[in-house]
Design a protein around this motif. Structure first.
Motif, PDB file in Angstrom:
ATOM      1  N   THR A  93      61.233   6.084 167.793  1.00 51.01           N
ATOM      2  CA  THR A  93      62.078   5.032 167.233  1.00 51.01           C
ATOM      3  C   THR A  93      61.464   3.680 167.591  1.00 51.01           C
ATOM      4  OG1 THR A  93      64.104   6.360 167.399  1.00 51.01           O
ATOM      5  CG2 THR A  93      64.367   3.965 167.262  1.00 51.01           C
ATOM      6  N   LYS A  95      59.999  -0.262 165.274  1.00 48.86           N
ATOM      7  CA  LYS A  95      60.243  -1.101 164.095  1.00 48.86           C
ATOM      8  C   LYS A  95      59.913  -0.387 162.779  1.00 48.86           C
ATOM      9  CE  LYS A  95      55.732  -3.442 164.377  1.00 48.86           C
ATOM     10  NZ  LYS A  95      55.180  -2.965 163.097  1.00 48.86           N
ATOM     11  N   GLN A  98      62.736   5.592 162.737  1.00 46.10           N
ATOM     12  CA  GLN A  98      64.062   5.818 163.298  1.00 46.10           C
ATOM     13  C   GLN A  98      64.252   7.317 163.476  1.00 46.10           C
ATOM     14  OE1 GLN A  98      66.414   3.466 164.209  1.00 46.10           O
ATOM     15  NE2 GLN A  98      67.575   5.191 165.061  1.00 46.10           N
ATOM     16  N   ASP A  99      64.364   7.780 164.725  1.00 42.66           N
ATOM     17  CA  ASP A  99      64.537   9.207 165.038  1.00 42.66           C
ATOM     18  C   ASP A  99      63.445  10.071 164.397  1.00 42.66           C
ATOM     19  OD1 ASP A  99      66.864   8.747 166.498  1.00 42.66           O
ATOM     20  OD2 ASP A  99      68.084   8.768 164.686  1.00 42.66           O
ATOM     21  N   LEU A 103      60.704   4.448 158.125  1.00 43.75           N
ATOM     22  CA  LEU A 103      61.663   3.680 157.331  1.00 43.75           C
ATOM     23  C   LEU A 103      61.271   3.681 155.860  1.00 43.75           C
ATOM     24  CD1 LEU A 103      62.358   0.664 159.718  1.00 43.75           C
ATOM     25  CD2 LEU A 103      63.566   2.848 159.524  1.00 43.75           C
ATOM     26  N   THR A 157      65.733  10.672 155.569  1.00 43.93           N
ATOM     27  CA  THR A 157      66.403  10.027 156.709  1.00 43.93           C
ATOM     28  C   THR A 157      67.112  11.092 157.539  1.00 43.93           C
ATOM     29  OG1 THR A 157      68.490   9.684 155.545  1.00 43.93           O
ATOM     30  CG2 THR A 157      66.822   7.946 155.343  1.00 43.93           C
TER      31      THR A 157
END
Length: 530
Positions: A93, A95, A98-99, A103, A157
């Motif tokens: 995680t 910039k 995420q996980d 992004l 995601t």
């Protein structure tokens, strides 16, 4: 001391040591205790994690190894084993991620380990928790992170596709691939890994390692108390008390005591059986039992790793060597010398046979049934790397200095101790204690001999010190390459009786001096009273 009191004292002392070895409640400066040698201990935990994941950890016969799976742990090549056991599989995680999900929605980040490198290859497919299926198109590795690009029309995601820990992998033909890989450790038999894997089945998976730590700590405490008891029978309460105190308060002993890879109690079992033989030098039956104990315990140690094996084996004859010197040079008792020599020879042969049995079994596994080829492989890949004879140019640059170093350079490292010898006693006193402990008995011996007084005790201390010194430095010399590198570990070799004696000799001499002074003072008082 009657039996009830003896048994009660034995268990009280064992309880004190077990608690210390398991929790380290005394030495608060020992910050590394909780994670000490986690890199090695992960080898013993790996089989437990693999079995829990449904992966066979014993394909070739070794009992130790790392277990690798889909995880987010990118700390090092081995930490994913521990993170999988602890259930801590957090993914990248920052910039851009995420996980573990980029992004951008078209890239994933995993730990770069043996499993992911071999399985997450272009052409294979991921099946997510929600049923989505994507094909791997490219893979890039950087800083222990494996960046996997996938062919997808939708943005991936965690919320839509679930945790990366739930994904399944299929090859191009649609066959589901294994969820993990067990990477065997071929440098030894790994008997401790086999035993702990079976014991772990008794306990809840989440607390199995904690229970195994406790059992290992208890085993070490029982060995130490047993050694102290044998010392009490041979040398008296003071020697036993000093040995016990050093085993209790040494930061080095405490750190190793519960470790599942090092299984420290196996180091001192041969010493216990050798001391047993020394105590029953006139009893052939007990010497035979003790020799069998030495054989089995040296085999056990060798099957759990060859590190420190020279010191462990010499520890079995440490006290017998001192007995031999006393019989030959001080007591000048030929019959006793013959008995001690015969016992020492028998114990020494038993130790060698135990070591050789482990080598043969290991060679059979290593050579896949060809013992000769297995022995050659062990010599070329293990002995040369840890001891002598290796060509520095044939090894990684990080290991070359250890192979080129002289014995003197290695020994020099181990006479400078930066930690405490025991809690409250600085390692900077090590050289001073060596000088004092050798000079005291020698000077007193010379004085008593000149004045025709008995000097048996002082002579025995000199022989014990010499024997313990040779025992301790044997690994620094014969395991030169290993000792040059592993200064964060190998100072523990001094605790095979040598540091214990460095405390015992000054304490014993001070007590004797105190008795002499008190006696003189009492005699003066008597004279004055007249």
């Amino acid at each position: 001391m009657n039996k009830i009191k003896t048994i009660s004292l034995y268990f009280v002392l064992a309880l004190i040591l077990s608690y210390t070895y398991f929790n380290n409640p005394i030495d608060k400066r020992n910050y590394e205790f909780a994670t000490f040698e986690a890199v090695s201990e992960a080898l013993a935990i790996g089989p437990i994690v693999a079995e829990h994941a449904g992966i066979s950890p014993l394909e070739k016969g070794y009992g130790l190894g790392y277990y690798h799976e889909n995880t987010g742990d990118t700390t090092s090549y081995w930490t994913d084993t521990l993170s999988l056991y602890e259930g801590d599989t957090g993914y990248l995680t920052n910039k851009d991620f995420q996980d573990g999900y980029a992004l951008s929605g078209k890239q994933l980040a995993f730990s770069a380990n043996l499993y992911t490198r071999n399985t997450y290859t272009p052409g294979n497919e991921f099946l997510f928790w929600d049923g989505s299926r994507v094909c791997i198109t490219a893979v890039k590795e950087q800083d222990f992170v494996l960046y996997v690009s996938v062919d997808t029309q939708k943005k991936l995601t965690r919320e839509a596709n679930g945790s990366l820990s739930d994904i399944r992998v299929f090859d191009a033909e649609g066959r589901e691939l294994s969820r993990g890989i067990f990477s065997e450790y071929p440098s030894q038999i790994g008997l401790q890994g086999r035993i702990f894997r079976k014991l772990a089945r008794i306990f809840p998976y989440g607390s199995a390692v904690t229970w195994l730590h406790l059992l290992t700590a208890i085993a070490m405490s029982l060995v130490v108390v047993s050694i102290s008891w044998q010392l009490y029978k041979k040398y008296g309460w003071l020697m036993a008390a000093v040995f016990f105190a050093v085993f209790w308060l040494s930061p080095w002993i405490v750190q190793f005591a519960r470790n599942l890879y090092w299984v420290e109690f196996t180091w001192f079992l041969p010493m216990l059986f050798g001391l047993w033989c020394s105590n029953y030098i006139n009893n052939r039956k007990r010497i035979f039992i003790g020799s069998v104990g030495v054989f089995l315990s040296v085999f056990l140690k060798s099957a759990c790793g060859y590190e420190y094996i020279t010191t462990v084996m010499l520890g079995a004859i440490l006290f017998l060597l001192a007995d031999l010197g006393m019989a030959l040079l001080v007591e000048k008792d030929r019959e006793k010398f013959r008995r001690v020599f015969a016992c020492l020879f028998m114990v020494g042969i038993a130790a060698l046979l135990g070591f050789m049995l482990a080598i043969v079994i290991h060679a059979s596994i290593r050579g896949e049934g060809n013992i000769t080829e297995g022995i050659r492989s062990i010599y070329m890949n293990n002995f040369k790397e840890r001891a002598w004879g290796g060509d520095p140019s044939a090894f990684p640059e990080s290991e070359r200095a250890s192979l080129e170093a002289s014995v003197f350079e290695v020994l020099q490292k181990y006479f400078q101790i930066d930690t405490h010898l025991i809690v409250g006693v600085s390692g900077k006193l090590f050289s001073i204690l060596i000088g004092v402990s050798f000079l005291l008995p020698v000077c007193i011996l010379c004085y008593k001999r000149k004045n025709q007084k008995g000097f048996r005790m002082e002579a025995e201390e000199v022989f014990l010190l010499l024997s313990a010194f040779m025992t301790s430095i044997s690994w620094f010399v014969l395991g030169k390459a290993h000792s040059f590198i592993h200064t964060h570990l190998n100072f523990v070799m001094w605790y095979f009786g040598f540091i214990q004696l460095l405390f015992y000799v000054p304490v014993r001499s001070s007590i004797d001096l105190g008795k002499v002074l008190v006696k003189k003072w009492k005699n003066k008082e008597v004279i004055r009273g007249r």
